[in-house]
Design a protein around this motif. Structure first.
Motif, PDB file in Angstrom:
ATOM      1  N   VAL A 158      39.524  35.620  -4.156  1.00  0.00           N
ATOM      2  CA  VAL A 158      39.340  35.694  -2.709  1.00  0.00           C
ATOM      3  C   VAL A 158      39.721  37.094  -2.246  1.00  0.00           C
ATOM      4  O   VAL A 158      40.749  37.639  -2.662  1.00  0.00           O
ATOM      5  CB  VAL A 158      40.207  34.644  -1.985  1.00  0.00           C
ATOM      6  CG1 VAL A 158      40.077  34.782  -0.474  1.00  0.00           C
ATOM      7  CG2 VAL A 158      39.822  33.231  -2.424  1.00  0.00           C
TER       8      VAL A 158
ATOM      9  N   VAL B 115      34.811  35.004  -2.719  1.00  0.00           N
ATOM     10  CA  VAL B 115      34.919  34.364  -1.404  1.00  0.00           C
ATOM     11  C   VAL B 115      35.577  35.365  -0.460  1.00  0.00           C
ATOM     12  O   VAL B 115      36.784  35.592  -0.541  1.00  0.00           O
ATOM     13  CB  VAL B 115      35.754  33.071  -1.454  1.00  0.00           C
ATOM     14  CG1 VAL B 115      35.837  32.450  -0.057  1.00  0.00           C
ATOM     15  CG2 VAL B 115      35.160  32.083  -2.450  1.00  0.00           C
TER      16      VAL B 115
ATOM     17  N   GLN C 145      38.328  24.558   2.070  1.00  0.00           N
ATOM     18  CA  GLN C 145      37.205  24.334   1.170  1.00  0.00           C
ATOM     19  C   GLN C 145      37.365  25.049  -0.164  1.00  0.00           C
ATOM     20  O   GLN C 145      37.059  24.486  -1.221  1.00  0.00           O
ATOM     21  CB  GLN C 145      35.906  24.796   1.840  1.00  0.00           C
ATOM     22  CG  GLN C 145      35.415  23.894   2.959  1.00  0.00           C
ATOM     23  CD  GLN C 145      34.118  24.402   3.546  1.00  0.00           C
ATOM     24  OE1 GLN C 145      34.092  25.375   4.302  1.00  0.00           O
ATOM     25  NE2 GLN C 145      33.018  23.762   3.200  1.00  0.00           N
ATOM     26  N   VAL C 146      37.837  26.310  -0.133  1.00  0.00           N
ATOM     27  CA  VAL C 146      37.834  27.118  -1.361  1.00  0.00           C
ATOM     28  C   VAL C 146      39.146  27.055  -2.125  1.00  0.00           C
ATOM     29  O   VAL C 146      39.171  27.370  -3.320  1.00  0.00           O
ATOM     30  CB  VAL C 146      37.489  28.589  -1.044  1.00  0.00           C
ATOM     31  CG1 VAL C 146      36.189  28.687  -0.283  1.00  0.00           C
ATOM     32  CG2 VAL C 146      38.606  29.260  -0.251  1.00  0.00           C
TER      33      VAL C 146
END
Length: 496
Positions: free
Chosen positions: A195, A335, A187-188
């Motif tokens: 991150v 994230v 998704q990211v």
């Protein structure tokens, strides 16, 4: 008929140069399982070895009688530029080493006292760099001669790398706790968000970072790695930001930092929790402004880099206790991704063991037909406090000690065997373990007795004669106990 084990291929070669015999022997013991190790006590002796042996990596102490490590590595670079050069020393030599890094072409600077895992990782990376350099030279030659044919080959290799380091490279079972992590990565990854990967040491945080990179739009650009915990501030700053000629004594030409090398791609900062507050301020500016100033430069440099950081610390706790900047934490952890430890992924261990065995075959140049079912059961029962890295080392040990086509359980370390015999993770083999069993006193004693019997038989490859002798039993008495505990089927071991 059993297939014969293939003879071992030559290991990567390392030359250790250190005038202290104890240090030299400690380095040899740490390296000689994975490398062909040559040793020398002086620059003069090392030069003679280089003249007659093919050396891929040179690990040199900075302080030696006569010629220093940096001075010697400068000479080596001129004569043997392909040799990957690593220097090892203490903090007190930092300025001399920084000054000589460029001239000597030093690949990495290791600090004393060194840790075996960090040393092995550095040497493996250096050997891989030497291999890649040689391959790059070969590909460059082919490019000049075969053009379109090589272009197609490079494209195919790039696709293979994407598969190996993408999500397909994260070995896991259908019900693995790692699956939600992979879903989050998918998704990211396409978005340029910072991150922060957390997890215990050895869980594969760098593999997660590579998977993010190869799922992003930056996949065809550089993926650059730096271990922030391995260097003092001044060296880390020089590594990441670079410097201009004349910035300090010995800076004879410009050096491009890792941020510039990663421009357009991804920079992975491992062990970010080990950095000092002073360095965190400088890193925060780069993340906020997208620019930095190399040492000695009057002008800032602008870069387009995605930063992925990793830590084995609880950074939220570090922030609360004032050891890590809050603003930098929130900048890095847009994230957050947590990698579960291997003890929470027992279903992944058989698949992961097979994959690591393939890598071990290549590393040691030794073939095998795989694991026995009993060996895989023992591997799956152990908790692996060192996670994937510990599992990899255990498999390397098994392969190195193997004299049969298949890897059997008796090749494992005692602590792993004990967990396998208990049928539960990381159970200690002592009388206190019985307290954890349910049931009456006799049932608890029986459980402990059965466990001791099973561990002994596995370790002795189900040789009942040897097991009876070790346990002080007659063969008849041993057989009666095995029948009582349902262990009389045996595992195919020699009974003589």
């Amino acid at each position: 008929m059993n297939n014969p084990i293939k003879p071992a291929a030559r290991l990567p070669s390392v030359l250790v140069v250190d005038d202290e015999v104890r240090s030299q022997e400690a380095l040899r013991r740490t390296l000689d399982e994975e490398f062909e190790v040559f040793t020398a006590s002086s620059a003069e002796d090392a030069w003679k070895i280089l003249e007659r042996e093919t050396v891929q990596v040179l690990l040199c102490d900075q302080r030696m009688p006569g010629e220093s490590g940096v001075s010697f590595l400068k000479r080596v670079r001129e004569q043997w530029p392909d040799v990957v050069r690593i220097i090892i020393s203490g903090y007190t030599d930092s300025e001399d080493i920084i000054a000589g890094i460029n001239d000597a072409g030093i690949y990495q600077y290791l600090l004393k006292p060194w840790q075996p895992d960090n040393l092995l990782m550095a040497m493996r990376n250096a050997a891989e760099l030497h291999r890649l350099q040689a391959e790059n030279q070969r590909l460059s030659l082919e490019l000049r001669t075969t053009g379109p044919v090589l272009k197609k080959r490079v494209e195919m290799k790039y696709e293979r790398v994407k598969r190996e380091f993408g999500l397909d490279g994260l070995t896991r079972a259908p019900d693995s706790p790692l699956n939600p992590v992979c879903d989050l990565i998918a998704q990211v990854a396409p978005f340029d968000l910072s991150v922060l990967i957390s997890g215990e040491s050895g869980t594969g945080k760098e593999m997660i970072a590579r998977a993010i990179h190869y799922r992003s739009r930056r996949a065809d650009k550089a993926f650059v790695v730096e271990n922030c915990g391995a260097l003092p501030d001044e060296l880390l700053e020089a590594e990441l930001f670079g410097y201009k000629r004349g910035a300090f004594t010995g800076a004879y030409e410009d050096r491009t930092g890792l941020f510039q090398q990663a421009d357009g791609g991804t920079l992975f900062l491992d062990e970010i929790g080990e950095t000092s507050p002073a360095f965190q301020v400088k890193l925060l500016r780069v993340l906020q402004e997208g620019e930095f100033r190399p040492l000695g430069s009057p002008r800032p440099v602008t870069v387009d880099v995605r930063v992925i950081a990793a830590t084995n610390r609880d950074l939220e706790t570090e922030v609360r206790e004032g050891r890590f900047r809050e603003d930098l934490y929130y900048r890095l952890a847009i994230v957050p991704i947590h990698v579960p430890p291997l003890r929470e992924r027992p279903m992944d261990i058989p698949l992961l063991a097979e994959r690591l065995l393939e890598a071990s075959r290549r590393a040691l140049g030794k073939d095998t037909d795989g694991f026995t079912a009993e060996a895989l059961a023992c591997l799956s029962a152990y908790r692996w406090p060192g996670n994937v890295r510990e599992l990899q080392n255990a498999i390397l040990r098994m392969l190195a000690l193997a004299t049969e086509p298949r890897l059997r359980a008796h090749l494992l370390a005692p602590r792993v065997l004990q967990a396998g015999a208990a049928g539960r993770p990381d159970a200690p083999l002592d009388a206190l373990a019985a307290v954890g069993f349910s049931g009456t006193l006799q049932e608890r004693v029986d459980a402990l007795e059965a466990r001791v019997l099973k561990e002994t038989l596995i370790r002795l490859r189900w040789n009942k004669t040897r097991a009876a002798n070790e346990l002080g039993l007659s063969r008849v008495g041993l057989r009666a106990k095995l029948a009582r505990f349902g262990l009389d089927g045996g595992k195919g071991g020699d009974d003589e």
